[in-house]
Write a protein that holds these residues in place. Sequence first.
Motif, mmCIF file in Angstrom:
data_model
loop_
_atom_site.group_PDB
_atom_site.id
_atom_site.type_symbol
_atom_site.label_atom_id
_atom_site.label_comp_id
_atom_site.label_asym_id
_atom_site.label_seq_id
_atom_site.Cartn_x
_atom_site.Cartn_y
_atom_site.Cartn_z
ATOM 1 N N ALA A 62 38.699 -32.057 -0.474
ATOM 2 C CA ALA A 62 38.206 -31.029 -1.060
ATOM 3 C C ALA A 62 36.603 -31.714 -1.452
ATOM 4 C CB ALA A 62 38.513 -30.204 -2.042
ATOM 5 N N ILE A 63 37.041 -32.487 -1.414
ATOM 6 C CA ILE A 63 34.900 -33.460 -1.999
ATOM 7 C C ILE A 63 34.641 -33.813 -0.722
ATOM 8 C CG2 ILE A 63 33.579 -35.419 -3.241
ATOM 9 C CD1 ILE A 63 35.838 -35.326 -5.382
ATOM 10 N N SER A 151 27.105 -26.728 1.131
ATOM 11 C CA SER A 151 28.353 -27.560 0.848
ATOM 12 C C SER A 151 27.916 -29.158 -0.089
ATOM 13 C CB SER A 151 28.481 -28.196 2.234
ATOM 14 O OG SER A 151 29.227 -27.500 3.263
ATOM 15 N N PHE A 152 26.869 -29.719 0.091
ATOM 16 C CA PHE A 152 26.449 -30.591 -1.024
ATOM 17 C C PHE A 152 26.536 -30.089 -2.297
ATOM 18 C CE2 PHE A 152 22.561 -33.366 -1.050
ATOM 19 C CZ PHE A 152 22.585 -34.366 -2.414
ATOM 20 N N ALA A 153 25.927 -29.285 -2.542
ATOM 21 C CA ALA A 153 26.394 -27.662 -3.828
ATOM 22 C C ALA A 153 27.183 -28.546 -4.139
ATOM 23 C CB ALA A 153 25.375 -26.727 -3.626
ATOM 24 N N ILE A 154 28.712 -27.520 -3.297
ATOM 25 C CA ILE A 154 29.825 -27.298 -4.107
ATOM 26 C C ILE A 154 30.463 -28.956 -4.391
ATOM 27 C CG2 ILE A 154 31.911 -27.018 -3.002
ATOM 28 C CD1 ILE A 154 30.646 -24.480 -1.838
ATOM 29 N N LEU A 159 32.746 -33.245 -7.633
ATOM 30 C CA LEU A 159 33.097 -34.471 -8.345
ATOM 31 C C LEU A 159 33.417 -34.800 -9.752
ATOM 32 C CD1 LEU A 159 32.214 -36.970 -6.490
ATOM 33 C CD2 LEU A 159 30.074 -37.341 -7.305
ATOM 34 N N ARG A 160 33.071 -34.082 -10.007
ATOM 35 C CA ARG A 160 32.935 -33.941 -11.892
ATOM 36 C C ARG A 160 34.610 -33.750 -12.408
ATOM 37 N NH1 ARG A 160 29.286 -30.294 -15.483
ATOM 38 N NH2 ARG A 160 27.763 -30.292 -14.614
ATOM 39 N N GLY A 161 35.529 -33.321 -10.961
ATOM 40 C CA GLY A 161 37.279 -33.607 -11.607
ATOM 41 C C GLY A 161 37.294 -34.726 -11.337
ATOM 42 N N PRO A 233 24.706 -34.281 -17.085
ATOM 43 C CA PRO A 233 24.871 -32.907 -16.829
ATOM 44 C C PRO A 233 24.302 -32.887 -15.515
ATOM 45 C CG PRO A 233 24.603 -32.744 -18.619
ATOM 46 C CD PRO A 233 24.490 -33.779 -18.074
ATOM 47 N N ALA A 234 24.504 -32.029 -14.565
ATOM 48 C CA ALA A 234 24.247 -31.099 -12.990
ATOM 49 C C ALA A 234 22.551 -31.472 -13.568
ATOM 50 C CB ALA A 234 24.366 -30.281 -12.505
#
Length: 291
Positions: A62-63, A151-154, A159-161, A233-234
């Motif tokens: 997914a990433i 896509s970049f934002a998702i 990536l936090r996972g 944080p983002a």
Amino acid sequence: MKPADILIAVMVAIVWGLAFVASRLALDELSPELMTALRFSIAAVPCLFIRKPKIAWPLLIAISFTLFLGQFLSQAYGIAHGVPVGLTSVVVQSQALFTIGFAVLAFGERPAPVQTLGIAVAAVGLLLICGTVGYDFSVGAFAVLMISPISFAIGNLLLRGARGVPMFDLFAWLCLTSAVPLFALALIANGPAPTWQALTQMSLTSALCMLALGGVSTSIAYWLWGRLLRDYPAAQIVPFALLVPFVGSAASSIVFGERFGPLRFAGMLTVIGGIAVMLLAKRPQVLPKTA
């Protein structure tokens, strides 16, 4: 943020800005599918020496398919079909706004008021830059290009996972996961013979561009970017990406002769001003959970 991390974020933005120029040069000889596949194949070389990190395959895929395959294939398609390099760098880095917006929905992060002001100022700067670019590209190409920042934002948030996973190992395997389907896509879209011919007859300029895109812009820069997103944080990290359009546009004006007048220059200064405002903001708040 620590001063060293601020410097790293700025350096990553410069590398990514220059990468747009390298992509344009490589696309003179390579198809979008093949160029993107080569980019990730080079960045995936470390996989020969490191094991797959401890991350589930579904999350890894997914990433990879959002942060890498979706972002860069749509970006390459847009450039190859006439979207100017300067405009492309602006559109792609609008991911900063998408990332913060998605972070509000997914994680309950709320930018501080000063950060919100900075985001608004930077967004105005991006609009000013967009308003100075000529309309010498198709609506279809622009629509495909818009897939890139989303896509970049998702991918940023997925990536936090992967918290606790070594970033360098993770990004190498993300590249490998993207390269395999991209090579298959290149063979299907272009045919085996043209694909082989493009690989064997690649010029030195294209080869150097691919090494820079795969080894520096993708492997090293994304590893550093991933570390920053892991530690902050983002809303604190993604504003630095707004520097990329400035670097990309300046480099494009030098290499390709892309010109910008007072309005575009004002837009660049506005973007930088918005980033400065965001750097002065406090850490974003987290919205309270509701039952």
